[in-house]
Design an enzyme around this catalytic site. Structure first.
Site, short mmCIF file in Angstrom:
data_model
loop_
_atom_site.label_atom_id
_atom_site.label_comp_id
_atom_site.label_asym_id
_atom_site.label_seq_id
_atom_site.Cartn_x
_atom_site.Cartn_y
_atom_site.Cartn_z
N ARG A 98 -2.42 -0.72 -5.85
CA ARG A 98 -1.70 -0.43 -4.60
C ARG A 98 -0.19 -0.60 -4.77
O ARG A 98 0.26 -1.43 -5.55
CB ARG A 98 -2.26 -1.30 -3.47
CG ARG A 98 -3.74 -0.97 -3.23
CD ARG A 98 -4.31 -1.75 -2.10
NE ARG A 98 -3.71 -1.37 -0.83
CZ ARG A 98 -4.01 -1.96 0.32
NH1 ARG A 98 -4.88 -2.96 0.34
NH2 ARG A 98 -3.44 -1.57 1.43
N SER A 109 5.13 0.03 8.14
CA SER A 109 4.16 -0.88 7.53
C SER A 109 4.45 -2.31 7.96
O SER A 109 5.53 -2.83 7.68
CB SER A 109 4.22 -0.78 6.00
OG SER A 109 3.67 -1.94 5.41
N ASP A 165 -5.97 1.38 10.77
CA ASP A 165 -7.21 0.95 10.11
C ASP A 165 -8.45 1.58 10.75
O ASP A 165 -9.57 1.39 10.25
CB ASP A 165 -7.32 -0.58 10.15
CG ASP A 165 -6.27 -1.23 9.26
OD1 ASP A 165 -5.78 -0.56 8.33
OD2 ASP A 165 -5.92 -2.39 9.50
N LYS A 192 -4.60 2.73 0.85
CA LYS A 192 -5.27 1.54 1.41
C LYS A 192 -6.27 1.00 0.37
O LYS A 192 -6.16 1.33 -0.80
CB LYS A 192 -5.97 1.92 2.72
CG LYS A 192 -5.00 2.29 3.83
CD LYS A 192 -4.23 1.09 4.30
CE LYS A 192 -3.23 1.46 5.38
NZ LYS A 192 -2.34 0.34 5.69
#
Ligand code: S3P
Length: 432
Positions: free
Chosen positions: A121, A166, A314, A341
């Protein structure tokens, strides 16, 4: 572990889902940096938050766990100690990114790693601004991939515009800002969840919030306190979706966190035509909570994009399931973040729902879902992603025959008793 789900015609009951993951992480982090004891109730005992606890223990913080409660013996802003070992964040992006922000302000060096998903990530989004603040950070590919080595130091305040909305980036920088003199300010293209801001304020820091901006004044004295963690709306979302798509019944989910930066799923369900209501609203240190009731509903397709995306970031896998069960087309845009993600969630959900008979096109920044196709049971992969596994389980309730989700133990990251909770409201589910 495999999850086996049969088509279910009715769901009924009242349940409580586990505590909010984002708030649980932050309670441990701020509790550790505060003076005195912080007692947390409703803490999420999932693997991600337990990784945060393990990391802070290695940094010299004493943390007691009892059933549903966590007691953190904070040692103040400068109380952390160098760890003799590498810290392992497991699967938790929130742990690695927020902790890197805190470690940037320490007078010692820390090594951080995580599982194979974490090591893929993007970390440049936090390491680059933290290096500008004065931290020394090393990592693979020019400090953009974990494992990371963080040599903290005296930090300079920062005014920063992030290219992505974010909360992990914003929070990492605000937490580093606790160690700088003056105000550290972060502006985002759209507002992301503001749990760090609300909790920092509750612990005694000076924090200001604008529409898409948050700022914190450095070197505050944080004081230990009691924290009640609301239930996680991102976990509740699977039950809200399940209750809406099965042919009969109604579900109530108690004490759900309804912070407006997180509650997009409630707006989307209403826009899709779900019968959904919120009662018993309360306010816990700025975090709004309430009981949410949903009834079996006929859903219609809608368009989702722009500033709504961070408010339901999410929930997109389970929204794809709702869209597959709705009449008409649903288009989700501006969601390219889903590719980085725990898995590439756009690809994962499109591929697995297609196996179940849905018609979905993957777009460069989202999904186009042609609803109304009958779903059929299939054997699906979890992609080592808790939210993919749970979204597919919800789809399984509406699919003819049996749906099997392989490697579903990953749900323990955020929802250890997911299968038992589903069973308690009448879902035909089995763990193998
Ligand atoms: C989180 C922020 C979001 C979210 C994640 C938790 C947090 O990630 O997807 O599950 O607790 O700050 P991003 O900041 O990468 O959008």
């Amino acid at each position: 572990m495999d999850l086996r789900i049969q088509e279910t015609l009715k769901l009924e009951g009242t349940i409580t889902v586990p505590g909010d993951k984002s708030i649980s992480h932050r309670a441990v982090m701020l509790g550790a940096l505060a003076q005195g004891t912080t007692e947390v109730s409703g803490f999420l005992m999932g693997e991600d938050c337990l990784s945060t606890i393990a990391c802070f223990r290695k940094l010299g913080i004493s943390i007691e766990l009892t059933e549903g409660k966590v007691r953190i013996h904070g040692k103040g802003l400068d109380g952390l100690e160098e760890s003799g070992d590498v810290l392992d964040v497991g699967n938790s992006g929130t742990t690695i990114r927020l902790l890197t922000g805190i470690l940037a302000g320490q007078s010692f060096t820390t090594f951080l790693t995580g599982d194979s998903s974490i090591r893929k990530r993007p970390m440049g989004r936090i390491t680059q601004p933290l290096i500008c603040m004065g931290a020394e950070i090393m990592g693979r590919k020019n400090a953009t991939l974990a494992p990371l080595a963080i040599k903290g130091g005296k930090l300079k305040k920062l005014e920063y515009s992030t290219p992505v909305a974010s909360a992990q980036v914003k929070s990492a920088l605000l937490l580093a800002g606790l160690y700088a003199d003056g105000w550290t300010e972060v502006t985002e293209p759209a507002k992301s969840r503001n749990h760090t801001e609300l909790m920092l304020r509750a612990f005694g820091a000076q924090v200001e919030e604008g529409e898409n901006t948050a700022r914190v004044k450095g070197r505050p004295t944080l004081l230990g306190r009691q924290i009640k963690v609301p239930s996680d709306i991102s976990s509740a979302a699977f039950f809200l979706a399940a209750g809406a798509i099965v042919p009969e019944g109604a579900l109530t989910i108690r004490n759900v966190g309804l912070n407006p930066t997180r509650s997009g799923i409630i707006d989307i369900l209403s826009q899709m035509g779900a019968k959904i209501t919120v009662i018993n609203k309360a306010n816990l240190d700025g975090e709004i909570t309430g009981d949410v009731r949903v009834e079996s509903s006929s859903l219609k397709g809608i368009s989702i994009g722009g500033a709504m995306i961070p408010r339901l970031i999410d929930e997109i896998p389970v929204i794809a399931v709702l869209a597959a069960c709705a009449s008409g087309v649903t288009e989700i845009r501006d969601a390219e973040e889903l590719k980085v993600k725990e898995s590439n969630r756009l690809t994962a959900i499109a591929k697995e729902l297609t196996k179940m008979g849905a018609r979905i096109e993957e777009l460069p920044d989202g999904l186009k879902i042609f609803g109304g196709k009958a779903l059929k049971g299939a054997t699906c992969a979890s992609y080592h992603d808790h939210r993919i596994a749970m979204a597919l389980a919800v789809a399984g309730l509406k699919a003819h025959g049996e749906t099997v989700i392989n490697n579903a133990d990953i749900v323990n990251v955020s929802f250890p008793k997911f299968a038992a909770s589903l069973e308690s409201i009448g879902a035909l589910v089995r763990v193998d």
